[in-house]
Design a protein around this motif. Structure first.
Motif, PDB file in Angstrom:
ATOM      1  N   VAL A 360       0.798  -1.276   0.105  1.00 27.74           N
ATOM      2  CA  VAL A 360       0.080  -0.098  -0.002  1.00 27.74           C
ATOM      3  C   VAL A 360       0.830   1.419   0.097  1.00 27.74           C
ATOM      4  N   ILE A 361       2.018   1.372   0.989  1.00 23.70           N
ATOM      5  CA  ILE A 361       2.771   2.716   0.887  1.00 23.70           C
ATOM      6  C   ILE A 361       3.554   2.643  -0.328  1.00 23.70           C
ATOM      7  N   VAL A 362       4.015   1.774  -1.155  1.00 22.10           N
ATOM      8  CA  VAL A 362       4.869   1.719  -2.349  1.00 22.10           C
ATOM      9  C   VAL A 362       3.652   2.318  -3.565  1.00 22.10           C
ATOM     10  N   SER A 363       2.625   1.553  -3.338  1.00 22.78           N
ATOM     11  CA  SER A 363       1.686   1.930  -4.515  1.00 22.78           C
ATOM     12  C   SER A 363       1.235   3.416  -4.430  1.00 22.78           C
ATOM     13  N   SER A 364       0.923   3.840  -3.197  1.00 17.20           N
ATOM     14  CA  SER A 364       0.263   5.168  -2.923  1.00 17.20           C
ATOM     15  C   SER A 364       1.638   6.121  -3.197  1.00 17.20           C
ATOM     16  N   VAL A 365       2.761   5.887  -2.951  1.00 15.65           N
ATOM     17  CA  VAL A 365       3.868   6.763  -3.275  1.00 15.65           C
ATOM     18  C   VAL A 365       3.901   7.006  -4.765  1.00 15.65           C
ATOM     19  N   ILE A 366       3.859   5.792  -5.386  1.00 14.56           N
ATOM     20  CA  ILE A 366       3.643   6.004  -7.002  1.00 14.56           C
ATOM     21  C   ILE A 366       2.459   6.773  -7.491  1.00 14.56           C
ATOM     22  N   PHE A 367       1.353   6.460  -7.173  1.00 17.77           N
ATOM     23  CA  PHE A 367       0.309   6.854  -7.387  1.00 17.77           C
ATOM     24  C   PHE A 367       0.071   8.164  -7.412  1.00 17.77           C
ATOM     25  N   PHE A 368       0.507   8.886  -6.343  1.00 23.00           N
ATOM     26  CA  PHE A 368       0.355  10.107  -5.750  1.00 23.00           C
ATOM     27  C   PHE A 368       1.757  10.831  -5.940  1.00 23.00           C
ATOM     28  N   SER A 369       2.439  10.340  -6.449  1.00 20.03           N
ATOM     29  CA  SER A 369       3.868  11.085  -6.753  1.00 20.03           C
ATOM     30  C   SER A 369       4.383  11.801  -5.417  1.00 20.03           C
ATOM     31  N   THR A 370       4.145  10.931  -4.288  1.00 25.04           N
ATOM     32  CA  THR A 370       4.386  11.520  -3.135  1.00 25.04           C
ATOM     33  C   THR A 370       5.940  11.684  -2.882  1.00 25.04           C
ATOM     34  N   PRO A 371       6.221  13.077  -2.430  1.00 25.76           N
ATOM     35  CA  PRO A 371       7.931  13.096  -2.151  1.00 25.76           C
ATOM     36  C   PRO A 371       8.547  12.666  -1.010  1.00 25.76           C
ATOM     37  N   VAL A 372       9.367  11.704  -1.393  1.00 30.21           N
ATOM     38  CA  VAL A 372       9.992  11.004  -0.317  1.00 30.21           C
ATOM     39  C   VAL A 372      11.433  11.240  -0.272  1.00 30.21           C
ATOM     40  N   SER A 373      11.972  11.766   1.046  1.00 27.24           N
ATOM     41  CA  SER A 373      13.458  12.038   1.215  1.00 27.24           C
ATOM     42  C   SER A 373      14.043  10.684   1.382  1.00 27.24           C
ATOM     43  N   PRO A 374      15.354  10.441   1.213  1.00 28.82           N
ATOM     44  CA  PRO A 374      16.085   9.427   1.563  1.00 28.82           C
ATOM     45  C   PRO A 374      15.986   8.890   3.046  1.00 28.82           C
ATOM     46  N   ILE A 375      15.942   9.948   3.946  1.00 31.26           N
ATOM     47  CA  ILE A 375      15.879   9.440   5.295  1.00 31.26           C
ATOM     48  C   ILE A 375      14.402   9.084   5.701  1.00 31.26           C
ATOM     49  N   ASN A 376      13.515   9.687   5.076  1.00 34.79           N
ATOM     50  CA  ASN A 376      12.172   9.127   5.082  1.00 34.79           C
ATOM     51  C   ASN A 376      12.009   7.910   4.811  1.00 34.79           C
ATOM     52  N   ALA A 377      12.667   7.531   3.669  1.00 32.36           N
ATOM     53  CA  ALA A 377      12.495   6.111   2.964  1.00 32.36           C
ATOM     54  C   ALA A 377      13.278   5.039   4.038  1.00 32.36           C
ATOM     55  N   ILE A 378      14.248   5.535   4.570  1.00 36.12           N
ATOM     56  CA  ILE A 378      15.065   4.620   5.478  1.00 36.12           C
ATOM     57  C   ILE A 378      14.211   4.408   6.683  1.00 36.12           C
ATOM     58  N   GLY A 379      13.601   5.351   7.198  1.00 34.98           N
ATOM     59  CA  GLY A 379      12.848   5.175   8.604  1.00 34.98           C
ATOM     60  C   GLY A 379      11.568   4.430   8.236  1.00 34.98           C
ATOM     61  N   THR A 380      11.009   4.591   6.993  1.00 35.05           N
ATOM     62  CA  THR A 380       9.818   3.822   6.689  1.00 35.05           C
ATOM     63  C   THR A 380      10.206   2.276   6.616  1.00 35.05           C
ATOM     64  N   GLY A 381      11.483   2.111   5.907  1.00 34.43           N
ATOM     65  CA  GLY A 381      11.852   0.547   5.550  1.00 34.43           C
ATOM     66  C   GLY A 381      12.136  -0.164   7.145  1.00 34.43           C
ATOM     67  N   VAL A 382      12.914   0.737   7.977  1.00 35.96           N
ATOM     68  CA  VAL A 382      13.207   0.124   9.229  1.00 35.96           C
ATOM     69  C   VAL A 382      11.925  -0.098  10.092  1.00 35.96           C
ATOM     70  N   ALA A 383      10.924   0.673  10.053  1.00 36.03           N
ATOM     71  CA  ALA A 383       9.903   0.392  10.798  1.00 36.03           C
ATOM     72  C   ALA A 383       9.097  -0.854  10.249  1.00 36.03           C
ATOM     73  N   LEU A 384       9.066  -1.020   8.906  1.00 36.68           N
ATOM     74  CA  LEU A 384       8.374  -2.109   8.422  1.00 36.68           C
ATOM     75  C   LEU A 384       9.367  -3.426   8.727  1.00 36.68           C
ATOM     76  N   THR A 385      10.507  -3.294   8.560  1.00 38.92           N
ATOM     77  CA  THR A 385      11.287  -4.432   8.903  1.00 38.92           C
ATOM     78  C   THR A 385      11.136  -4.963  10.494  1.00 38.92           C
ATOM     79  N   GLY A 386      10.920  -3.911  11.125  1.00 32.02           N
ATOM     80  CA  GLY A 386      10.692  -4.333  12.745  1.00 32.02           C
ATOM     81  C   GLY A 386       9.324  -4.928  12.797  1.00 32.02           C
ATOM     82  N   VAL A 387       8.171  -4.425  11.961  1.00 25.56           N
ATOM     83  CA  VAL A 387       7.049  -5.191  11.913  1.00 25.56           C
ATOM     84  C   VAL A 387       6.926  -6.526  11.689  1.00 25.56           C
TER      85      VAL A 387
END
Length: 403
Positions: A360-387
């Motif tokens: 859902v996160i990846v598809s929404s970023v692509i569809f809405f062209s959501t700006p994602v900074s490298p640190i934001n992407a890392i934080g999201t990735g770390v959180a999902l890895t923890g989940v």
């Protein structure tokens, strides 16, 4: 399935055979194996061995192919050639494969409906800033589908009593709050950020289980929560669409959804008759509609009329179409989630939910062209890895203590 039929009977003597008065000799031939046997009581004995593929006919009896061909050798030895009929291959049970394919289809539909729900819902809430009304409409559509299925016997209507309704009521309350706060968050921040915050659900689950159920986490579970909390914090600091209203709405949604899970364990719901998981969800949906309707009218009034939408400069057909699609997808993915939960373990369902959040996160970023900074992407990735790690260690049971 191979069937074997063996029959012995006296045969008619062949006077031209010089060996007819000697003990008969019968040669059993199957493939390259030959067995020579004599029988002292009969002058001549023939044996038919039928190795053939058999199957059941419509009446339940066995149907076999014709018996094998009997050959007479010049020396008087009776030869029986057992044949395996071609084209009658043994039938295998394909049920496990069919179950696997069916489960894979359910997971695919679960993800697809969830993706489209978030996309259509975000499009509507971005233009129509009334989360109470949107929650009400989604529950209305869901209730209409449930009544339709029950009316036309597409799904068996449950028999439920007052005690069961009283037990389900708290679940309906937190279910309503969870959906309402999710819509409030989606109206304020991006879809990807809402779901990043919702990755904190395991944290709330552990805290509430310890407080109300006395289930204290293991070291492994606590270790998996560290990257979840750290990753969400890192993503929040660098989120472009961040605002406190959207953040706290998503956090409140986590609290409500995990309270529902804890209440499900705390309150024993009597599932007599046909009150399975799907019907339980149906009852919760109807009760949630009754709960949210007065609050929606009191908080936001009647804002979903064509006249109001036109006065607000909105495209009426577009708003109605996307709202209907979002509502259908919302009900569909929740129904399928319960269907999957009936077929797999809670740990497997939790892992699937983690993967769904990533999709859902990846598809929404692509569809809405959501700006994602490298640190934001890392934080999201770390959180999902923890989940994901939490989902895995959740299934590890502590070894029983030995005396």
């Amino acid at each position: 399935m191979q069937s074997t039929s063996i029959s012995f009977s006296p045969s008619i003597s062949n006077h031209q055979n010089p060996t007819s008065h000697s003990p008969s000799r019968v040669l059993y031939q199957y493939g390259s194996l030959n067995f020579f046997k004599t029988h002292p009581k009969f002058k001549s004995v023939w044996c038919s061995i039928n190795f053939s593929s058999s199957k059941l006919n419509g009446t339940g009896s066995w149907i076999s192919v014709p018996p094998p061909v009997h050959e007479r050798k010049p020396d008087g030895v009776s030869t029986v050639r057992a044949t395996l009929v071609s084209g009658e291959a043994p039938k295998f049970n394909n049920k496990p494969l069919a179950d696997t394919l069916y489960l894979g289809l359910l997971f695919a539909l679960w993800y697809i409906f969830n993706i489209y729900f978030n996309i259509y819902n975000k499009q509507v809430l971005k233009a129509f800033h009334y989360p109470f009304t949107m929650t009400l409409v989604q529950l209305v559509v869901g209730t209409a589908l449930i009544i339709f299925m029950w009316t036309f016997n597409l799904y068996k209507r449950p028999k439920i009593n007052g005690a069961q309704l009283a037990a389900i009521f708290p679940l309906a309350v937190v279910h309503t709050l969870g959906n309402l706060f999710t819509n409030m968050s989606l109206g304020k921040v991006s879809v990807s950020f809402t779901h990043t915050i919702k990755a904190l659900e395991p944290f709330f689950s552990v805290v509430l289980s310890a407080m109300f159920l006395g289930e204290f986490p293991t070291v492994w579970i606590i270790s998996s929560l560290v990257p979840i909390v750290g990753g969400v914090g890192l993503a929040s600091l660098t989120e472009v669409s961040f605002n406190w209203a959207g953040f706290w709405s998503a956090m409140a949604s986590n609290l409500a959804n995990q309270s529902r899970n804890v209440l499900s364990k705390k309150i024993m719901v009597n599932k007599e008759g046909s009150l399975d998981n799907i019907n339980l969800f149906s009852i919760i949906t109807i009760m949630s509609l009754i709960l949210v309707a007065p609050f929606a009218f009191f908080m936001e009034g009647i804002k979903f009329t064509p006249a109001y939408l036109e006065s607000a400069g909105l495209n009426v057909n577009q708003i109605y179409t996307r709202t209907l699609l979002a509502s259908l997808c919302f009900h569909a993915y929740q129904q399928i989630s319960y269907m999957i939960l009936e077929k797999v373990s809670p740990v497997t369902h939790s892992v699937g939910n983690c993967v769904k959040r990533v999709v859902v996160i990846v598809s929404s970023v692509i569809f809405f062209s959501t700006p994602v900074s490298p640190i934001n992407a890392i934080g999201t990735g770390v959180a999902l890895t923890g989940v994901f790690l939490y989902s895995r260690v959740k299934g590890i049971k502590p070894k029983p203590k030995t005396a």
